[in-house]
Design a protein around this motif. Structure first.
Motif, short mmCIF file in Angstrom:
data_model
loop_
_atom_site.label_atom_id
_atom_site.label_comp_id
_atom_site.label_asym_id
_atom_site.label_seq_id
_atom_site.Cartn_x
_atom_site.Cartn_y
_atom_site.Cartn_z
N ARG A 34 -6.30 15.77 -53.86
CA ARG A 34 -5.15 15.82 -52.95
C ARG A 34 -5.20 17.01 -51.99
NH1 ARG A 34 0.42 16.33 -55.91
NH2 ARG A 34 0.01 18.53 -55.60
N PRO A 35 -4.86 16.78 -50.73
CA PRO A 35 -4.47 15.49 -50.16
C PRO A 35 -5.65 14.54 -50.05
CG PRO A 35 -4.65 17.11 -48.41
CD PRO A 35 -4.84 17.85 -49.70
N GLY A 36 -5.42 13.28 -50.43
CA GLY A 36 -6.49 12.31 -50.44
C GLY A 36 -7.04 12.02 -49.05
N ARG A 37 -8.30 12.32 -48.87
CA ARG A 37 -9.02 11.97 -47.64
C ARG A 37 -10.23 11.15 -48.05
NH1 ARG A 37 -8.02 16.15 -43.47
NH2 ARG A 37 -6.76 17.84 -44.36
N ILE A 38 -10.79 10.42 -47.11
CA ILE A 38 -11.99 9.67 -47.45
C ILE A 38 -13.18 10.62 -47.48
CG2 ILE A 38 -13.62 7.92 -46.67
CD1 ILE A 38 -11.36 6.23 -45.74
N LYS A 39 -13.76 10.75 -48.66
CA LYS A 39 -14.92 11.63 -48.85
C LYS A 39 -16.20 10.86 -48.56
CE LYS A 39 -17.19 14.44 -52.43
NZ LYS A 39 -17.16 15.75 -51.77
N HIS A 40 -16.28 9.63 -49.09
CA HIS A 40 -17.44 8.78 -48.85
C HIS A 40 -17.01 7.32 -48.73
CE1 HIS A 40 -20.02 12.01 -50.94
NE2 HIS A 40 -20.39 11.98 -49.68
N LEU A 41 -17.74 6.56 -47.96
CA LEU A 41 -17.67 5.10 -47.96
C LEU A 41 -19.04 4.60 -48.41
CD1 LEU A 41 -15.78 4.25 -44.63
CD2 LEU A 41 -14.94 3.92 -46.96
#
Length: 272
Positions: free
Chosen positions: A214-221
């Protein structure tokens, strides 16, 4: 050329206000979901996975940014999105077939039509012979199949699932996950799944969204390299091992980061 995505998430941020304090749960989330894709969302505890699912489903509103289905903004619950919760959601006073046909009843379908569709879906999820059983007569895994059947029978554009097998042991959840893949392939459903299980995410997904602490962000796709159709045999492939290793490494980094932040805060308080 890739077609227009079924779902598009743009710059999604969710902030909760508690008294005079703002808590940022999600920050600048961006990803797309193509029709027929199976997407999993993973991340450390408290990163906002369930919040993200609730915003995608229209159960909560984003603080900023947007979620669009076929170009239309999601501003509240809608029939195009079906939801399968982790918690027990079958109606104990209804039989299996009565549970599965509930959504069709609410849509005002004639009984002859919804009973026929419900029976076909019950067979598809592997519960033929249990049509007249009540939930208390079924195992936990069977009850979740009922919940999945009840959602899929209404033919939503997108099915969102919040840890549907979370209460089951790892072996059972992987078996049911494999069966879910077969159901999804036959119904052509589009699925967005929240899970804590790395193996489950690696086995089921076409794409995995890894959120940061948190805060949740996109780390990987992470795009899956597993061949379709998939089954339990995929667990022994080098591609599966590669995906799970990527997930382990990514989540381990976030766990260590979260731990370091907590230790810093504790030491700061002690030092004051």
């Amino acid at each position: 050329m890739m077609s227009e995505p079924l779902m598009k998430v743009e710059n999604l941020t969710k902030v909760y206000t508690s008294g005079s304090k703002d808590v940022v749960a999600l920050k600048d989330i961006n990803f797309t979901v193509q029709k027929g894709q199976f997407i999993s969302i993973v991340g450390p505890s408290g990163c906002g996975k369930t919040t993200l699912l609730e915003v995608l489903s229209g159960l909560r509103l984003a603080s900023s940014g947007s979620v669009k289905i076929k170009g239309e903004a999601v501003t509240g619950p809608q029939p195009s999105i079906g939801i399968v919760f982790q918690e027990e959601s079958t109606f104990p006073w209804r039989t299996v077939v009565e549970n599965v046909e509930f959504g069709l009843q609410m849509q005002g379908k004639p009984k002859s039509e919804y009973r026929e569709k419900a029976l076909k879906m019950i067979e598809l999820v592997g519960l033929k012979g249990f049509e007249n059983s009540y939930p208390h007569q079924l195992s936990g895994g069977m009850r979740q199949r009922v919940a999945i059947a009840r959602t899929l029978v209404t033919e939503p554009e997108i099915v969102v699932m919040d840890e549907p097998f979370g209460a089951l042991d790892e072996q059972t959840r992987l078996i049911l996950g494999g069966e879910l893949l077969k159901i999804v392939e036959k119904t052509k459903a589009t699925v967005v799944l929240v899970t804590h299980s790395i193996q489950e995410a690696a086995l089921l997904s076409d794409k995995i969204v890894v959120l940061s602490a948190r805060p949740g962000r996109i780390k990987h796709l992470i795009e899956s390299s597993l061949q379709k159709p998939r089954d339990a045999q995929a667990l022994t492939t080098p591609e599966f091992a590669e995906i799970t290793q990527k997930l382990w490494s990514s989540l381990e980094e976030e766990s260590l980061t979260k731990k370091s932040v907590l230790e810093y805060k504790e030491n700061k308080v002690v030092g004051q």
